[in-house]
Scaffold this active site. Sequence first.
Site, short mmCIF file in Angstrom:
data_model
loop_
_atom_site.label_atom_id
_atom_site.label_comp_id
_atom_site.label_asym_id
_atom_site.label_seq_id
_atom_site.Cartn_x
_atom_site.Cartn_y
_atom_site.Cartn_z
N LYS A 16 29.45 -9.27 19.53
CA LYS A 16 30.59 -9.98 18.89
C LYS A 16 31.40 -9.07 17.98
CE LYS A 16 28.44 -13.16 16.60
NZ LYS A 16 27.05 -13.23 17.05
N ARG A 91 29.85 -21.33 11.35
CA ARG A 91 28.54 -21.15 11.95
C ARG A 91 27.92 -22.50 12.32
NH1 ARG A 91 25.56 -16.41 11.73
NH2 ARG A 91 26.78 -15.33 10.16
N ARG A 126 15.61 -2.01 20.35
CA ARG A 126 16.25 -1.32 19.22
C ARG A 126 15.28 -0.48 18.41
NH1 ARG A 126 20.26 -5.42 16.00
NH2 ARG A 126 21.97 -5.38 17.49
N ARG A 160 12.61 -2.73 13.59
CA ARG A 160 12.70 -3.59 12.40
C ARG A 160 11.99 -4.92 12.68
NH1 ARG A 160 18.47 -4.95 10.64
NH2 ARG A 160 18.19 -5.95 12.64
N ARG A 171 15.31 -16.22 16.06
CA ARG A 171 16.75 -16.06 15.84
C ARG A 171 17.52 -16.78 16.93
NH1 ARG A 171 17.45 -9.71 15.30
NH2 ARG A 171 19.65 -10.14 14.99
#
Length: 214
Positions: A16, A91, A126, A160, A171
């Site tokens: 995004k 949101r 990641r 992370r 999430r």
Amino acid sequence: MSGYRMMMLGPPGAGKGTQAKRLAQELEIPHVSTGDMLRDAKRRDTELGREAAEYMNAGKLVPDEVVIGIVAERLEQDDAAQGFILDGFPRTRPQAEALTDMGVELEAVINIEVSDEEVVRRLGGRLSCPECGAVYHKEANPPSQDDVCDKCGNRGLVTRDDDRPEAIKQRLASYHRQTAPLVEFYEQRGVLEAIAGEAGPDEVTQEILDRLAD
Ligand SMILES: [Zn+2]
């Protein structure tokens, strides 16, 4: 289309922010992200900015009415007269309704669709540098030397906590929970543009621009 009052939707890892930056440049309108807005309000030392700063300094979530006020202030600035790209706001459905109540009708809501499996693949791969914050990807963007940061030379890249499989699933679940009513809200208004987000970033940008030109 009469203008570019837009907003970006999409799950974490959909790109995004990257797409919003490219579109902002291409269309010469500001990229208005929630984080930037809060920092800007703080810097300009507005009443709402000071209020937001109090929450942020205490490590708390800034409440809706403060965020909404800051968005309203930001969108009244001259550079947003021809349009803007909202990123990270609204949101939730109440935030979307508040935006409408403020007289801000969005003309295009770009929903970058990426499957849950692809999100897990993107975020799960990641690797972050704990020293300088640089982010790599095991497959898509590995460091040139195994386990060494290209930017600062630090040895020891880490996954992370946020990017661990369980956290990614959480999430995604909270994204779907919050976003489904938002998608419905904008679909009813006839401004939702679903974009297939699994192609490369250049193709995705082109697809969005083509859609906006229709
Ligand atoms: Zn580094």
